[in-house]
Design a protein around this motif. Structure first.
Motif, PDB file in Angstrom:
ATOM      1  N   LEU A  14      23.959  10.338 -28.656  1.00  0.00           N
ATOM      2  CA  LEU A  14      22.859   9.912 -29.514  1.00  0.00           C
ATOM      3  C   LEU A  14      21.770   9.210 -28.704  1.00  0.00           C
ATOM      4  CD1 LEU A  14      24.825   8.576 -32.620  1.00  0.00           C
ATOM      5  CD2 LEU A  14      23.938  10.884 -32.186  1.00  0.00           C
ATOM      6  N   LEU A  18      17.892  10.567 -28.530  1.00  0.00           N
ATOM      7  CA  LEU A  18      16.767   9.712 -28.918  1.00  0.00           C
ATOM      8  C   LEU A  18      15.818   9.507 -27.751  1.00  0.00           C
ATOM      9  CD1 LEU A  18      15.555   8.131 -31.246  1.00  0.00           C
ATOM     10  CD2 LEU A  18      16.845   6.131 -30.479  1.00  0.00           C
ATOM     11  N   LEU A  27      18.821   2.493 -29.933  1.00  0.00           N
ATOM     12  CA  LEU A  27      19.617   2.377 -31.145  1.00  0.00           C
ATOM     13  C   LEU A  27      20.288   1.016 -31.179  1.00  0.00           C
ATOM     14  CD1 LEU A  27      21.397   5.857 -31.143  1.00  0.00           C
ATOM     15  CD2 LEU A  27      19.560   5.137 -32.683  1.00  0.00           C
ATOM     16  N   TRP A  40      24.145   2.848 -36.862  1.00  0.00           N
ATOM     17  CA  TRP A  40      23.367   2.934 -35.627  1.00  0.00           C
ATOM     18  C   TRP A  40      22.006   3.517 -35.990  1.00  0.00           C
ATOM     19  CZ3 TRP A  40      24.939   0.274 -31.723  1.00  0.00           C
ATOM     20  CH2 TRP A  40      26.302   0.129 -31.452  1.00  0.00           C
ATOM     21  N   LEU A  41      20.962   2.694 -35.915  1.00  0.00           N
ATOM     22  CA  LEU A  41      19.621   3.114 -36.295  1.00  0.00           C
ATOM     23  C   LEU A  41      18.643   2.803 -35.174  1.00  0.00           C
ATOM     24  CD1 LEU A  41      19.530   1.756 -39.970  1.00  0.00           C
ATOM     25  CD2 LEU A  41      20.088   4.076 -39.208  1.00  0.00           C
ATOM     26  N   ILE A  42      17.495   3.455 -35.241  1.00  0.00           N
ATOM     27  CA  ILE A  42      16.457   3.189 -34.242  1.00  0.00           C
ATOM     28  C   ILE A  42      16.044   1.723 -34.326  1.00  0.00           C
ATOM     29  CG2 ILE A  42      14.529   3.836 -35.739  1.00  0.00           C
ATOM     30  CD1 ILE A  42      13.321   5.219 -33.227  1.00  0.00           C
ATOM     31  N   TRP A  66      18.835  11.328 -38.565  1.00  0.00           N
ATOM     32  CA  TRP A  66      20.098  10.613 -38.390  1.00  0.00           C
ATOM     33  C   TRP A  66      19.925   9.182 -37.892  1.00  0.00           C
ATOM     34  CZ3 TRP A  66      20.526   9.214 -33.310  1.00  0.00           C
ATOM     35  CH2 TRP A  66      19.749   9.939 -32.399  1.00  0.00           C
ATOM     36  N   CYS A  67      18.760   8.813 -37.355  1.00  0.00           N
ATOM     37  CA  CYS A  67      18.612   7.445 -36.838  1.00  0.00           C
ATOM     38  C   CYS A  67      17.742   6.576 -37.749  1.00  0.00           C
ATOM     39  CB  CYS A  67      18.087   7.434 -35.408  1.00  0.00           C
ATOM     40  SG  CYS A  67      16.449   8.120 -35.185  1.00  0.00           S
ATOM     41  N   SER A  99      22.501  10.117 -41.689  1.00  0.00           N
ATOM     42  CA  SER A  99      23.177   9.024 -40.982  1.00  0.00           C
ATOM     43  C   SER A  99      24.584   8.774 -41.518  1.00  0.00           C
ATOM     44  CB  SER A  99      22.368   7.733 -41.112  1.00  0.00           C
ATOM     45  OG  SER A  99      22.326   7.318 -42.481  1.00  0.00           O
ATOM     46  N   ALA A 126      26.197  11.313 -35.394  1.00  0.00           N
ATOM     47  CA  ALA A 126      25.799   9.972 -35.834  1.00  0.00           C
ATOM     48  C   ALA A 126      26.699   9.486 -36.967  1.00  0.00           C
ATOM     49  CB  ALA A 126      24.342   9.983 -36.288  1.00  0.00           C
ATOM     50  N   ASN A 130      28.957   6.195 -37.118  1.00  0.00           N
ATOM     51  CA  ASN A 130      28.751   5.212 -38.174  1.00  0.00           C
ATOM     52  C   ASN A 130      30.019   5.000 -39.003  1.00  0.00           C
ATOM     53  OD1 ASN A 130      26.071   4.696 -37.481  1.00  0.00           O
ATOM     54  ND2 ASN A 130      25.316   6.414 -38.697  1.00  0.00           N
TER      55      ASN A 130
END
Length: 231
Positions: A14, A18, A27, A40-42, A66-67, A99, A126, A130
């Motif tokens: 991931l 990204l 992330l 897990w997000l930006i 997904w982010c 996500s 992702a 998660n």
């Protein structure tokens, strides 16, 4: 490697994806507002700068769904947390999982089985990460139509942004006895089997400063048993 160590670092796959898309974006594990779910997000701090034209083009061509946790997914997760009976002891499929927010919420609500379904391999990667972050067990599939008609509930968030996708509303009931659909783009499905349960407020996380109209999320419900009464 210990579970604690694994949870502190997002998967290399991931990170690489990204980085290819947005260069210096990162992330981080973030708790979603109004929930106990972490994803897990930006990293929002990396959203302050302007994207270059090349980055903008890449995002438009291949959005990294997904982010982000999109508003409809957040509404669906909150709904399942507040109304766990919708998922408890049921077999659930999350269509277009992104996500994995809704799938994770269904698992935490006590579903007997949850399958996260998405065409995008990165979305499934992702969602796996998660799910580990939230200590829940999910199943995974890339082809909804390869699944048998065996689910009690199909959950869907922010997939019907294009009216050309509306025929999927019937397909959801070909694999599940019921469907819960959250959407902030299509205001009225105008489908005889789907009834609006309510309109909820949420924003995409990290906040993309979307127009207020996209923070109004409609939640719809359909049951296959209704089909017989309308024939």
């Amino acid at each position: 490697m210990s579970a604690a160590r694994m949870a502190s670092t997002p998967p290399a796959q991931l990170i690489a994806a990204l980085s290819q898309l947005l260069g210096d974006a990162q992330l981080s594990a973030q708790t979603l507002p109004g929930t106990d779910i972490r994803l897990w997000l930006i990293d929002a701090e990396k959203m302050d700068r302007q994207f270059s034209p090349e980055e903008t083009q890449r995002i438009l061509e291949d959005p990294p769904y997904w982010c982000f946790c999109w508003a409809s997914g957040l509404v669906l997760a909150r709904w399942l947390a507040q109304n766990p009976e919708w998922a408890r002891n049921k077999r659930v499929l999350d269509f277009g999982t992104g996500s994995g927010i809704a799938a994770i919420a269904a698992a935490k609500a006590g579903a007997s089985e949850v399958v996260a379904c998405d065409l995008d391999p990165l979305a499934l990667a992702a969602t796996r990460a998660n799910a580990e972050l939230n200590n829940v067990k999910l199943g995974y599939c890339a082809d909804f139509f390869a699944e048998r008609d065996r689910f009690d509930l199909i959950i869907v968030a922010d997939v019907l942004y294009d009216r050309a996708n509306l025929p999927l509303l019937d397909e959801f009931l070909s694999r599940g006895q019921q469907a819960l659909v959250a959407d902030s783009r299509v205001r009225n499905f105008e489908h005889p089997l789907y009834q609006r349960l309510g309109i909820m407020q949420a924003c995409t996380w990290p906040d993309l400063a979307e127009p207020d109209e996209f923070r109004q999320v409609s939640l719809y419900h359909a049951a296959r048993s209704l089909a017989a009464t309308t024939c």
